[in-house]
Design an enzyme around this catalytic site. Structure first.
Site, PDB file in Angstrom:
ATOM      1  N   ALA A 199      -7.885   5.911  -9.079  1.00 41.82           N
ATOM      2  CA  ALA A 199      -6.893   5.450  -8.097  1.00 41.82           C
ATOM      3  C   ALA A 199      -6.858   3.929  -8.036  1.00 41.82           C
ATOM      4  CB  ALA A 199      -7.199   6.041  -6.727  1.00 41.82           C
ATOM      5  N   GLU A 200      -8.031   3.295  -7.963  1.00 41.24           N
ATOM      6  CA  GLU A 200      -8.109   1.837  -8.036  1.00 41.24           C
ATOM      7  C   GLU A 200      -9.310   1.401  -8.842  1.00 41.24           C
ATOM      8  OE1 GLU A 200      -5.177   1.949  -4.730  1.00 41.24           O
ATOM      9  OE2 GLU A 200      -7.083   2.997  -4.990  1.00 41.24           O
ATOM     10  N   THR A 201      -9.153   0.241  -9.473  1.00 40.59           N
ATOM     11  CA  THR A 201     -10.258  -0.488 -10.079  1.00 40.59           C
ATOM     12  C   THR A 201     -10.332  -1.841  -9.396  1.00 40.59           C
ATOM     13  OG1 THR A 201     -10.032   0.644 -12.202  1.00 40.59           O
ATOM     14  CG2 THR A 201     -11.176  -1.481 -12.208  1.00 40.59           C
ATOM     15  N   HIS A 207     -11.443   2.107  -0.312  1.00 42.10           N
ATOM     16  CA  HIS A 207     -12.560   2.729  -1.033  1.00 42.10           C
ATOM     17  C   HIS A 207     -13.088   1.832  -2.143  1.00 42.10           C
ATOM     18  CE1 HIS A 207      -9.812   3.913  -4.322  1.00 42.10           C
ATOM     19  NE2 HIS A 207     -10.887   4.212  -5.020  1.00 42.10           N
TER      20      HIS A 207
END
Length: 269
Positions: free
Chosen positions: A43-45, A75
């Protein structure tokens, strides 16, 4: 270049929301950051580098989905703070310089980490035509969450409805900048959570986000007003699931949770 995959808002591997974390000396160009985020495909880096002493923050921090840079991510911030603590790269509270201002992450003695984020401003709006059909449920109320997170918050009838949602993701993308937060009151607060949610973000390449810290900056004021308490716990009912402890402090919201590093390796390209 070391890369770590960290499961955030959970105390066990293979739950919560996974984030890539890279600690750098400086940010490369944006295309490079986007390529890495696409390769990681979570979802995110998060990408972070230390700042010189005397600045208003300790580390610079940016977040990318596989498709775009985002203005706020809970997160992946939690995951980055976890990596800084467990690797010894930073001890104690850490101040991150981000597109959403300075965000502070504070490690706790119990192993959790508390994030200090801006509270999302909620504005009640009329139900847009087609939202009920796209979501697959009739909303009780709908709220705009402001430009920082860019979601439409939708209250539905009950917890069972949240769990059963099977939205038309392509259709949902028309109703907000990022996506839809669907929420309802917990059926049984004795299970350890006060409200339940699911988050669908098709506009940034995330069909369903496993656990969304930023969404809880809107969920906290929404449910605190209705339940009459500043401190609450939310369950995000995705397949991986995770819990976010919230504390509303006016224009700031504290988000607390745990994180676990599950993969560590070397980025070769």
């Amino acid at each position: 270049m070391r890369i770590r995959i960290v499961d955030a808002f959970t105390d066990r591997p293979f739950a919560g929301n996974p984030a890539g974390v890279l600690l750098l000396d400086a940010f490369p160009d944006d295309d490079r950051l986007q390529q890495v985020a696409l390769e990681v495909n979570h979802a995110e880096t998060a990408f972070a580098h230390p700042l010189p002493e005397g600045r208003e923050a300790d580390w610079a921090l940016r977040w990318f989905t596989p498709a775009a840079e985002v203005a706020m991510c809970g997160h992946a911030t939690l995951a980055t703070a976890h990596v800084l603590r467990t690797t010894g790269a930073h001890q104690g509270p850490v101040r991150f310089a981000t597109r959403s201002g300075v965000l502070i992450a504070t490690p706790r003695e119990d192993g959790s980490i508390t994030l200090d984020f801006p509270t999302a401003p909620l504005t009640r709006v009329d139900l847009p035509d087609g939202v009920a059909e796209a979501l697959g449920a009739e909303p009780l109320s709908t709220f705009d969450t402001g430009s920082n997170i860019g979601d439409l918050l939708v209250e539905v009838a009950d917890e069972k409805t949240v769990h059963a949602l099977k939205p038309d993701l392509k259709a949902l993308g028309a109703y907000s900048e990022r996506g839809i937060i669907a929420t309802a009151r917990a059926e049984d607060p004795g299970r350890g959570y006060d409200f339940v949610s699911r988050c669908f973000f098709p506009n940034i390449g995330i069909d369903e986000d496993p656990v969304t810290g930023s969404a809880h900056t809107a969920l906290a004021p929404f449910w605190s007003e209705r339940l009459g308490r500043a401190e609450l716990t939310g369950l995000q009912a995705s397949a991986r699931s995770g819990r976010v402890h919230t504390e509303l402090r006016g224009d700031r919201t504290l988000l607390s949770g745990r994180a676990v590093t599950v993969i560590e390796g070397e980025l070769l390209a």
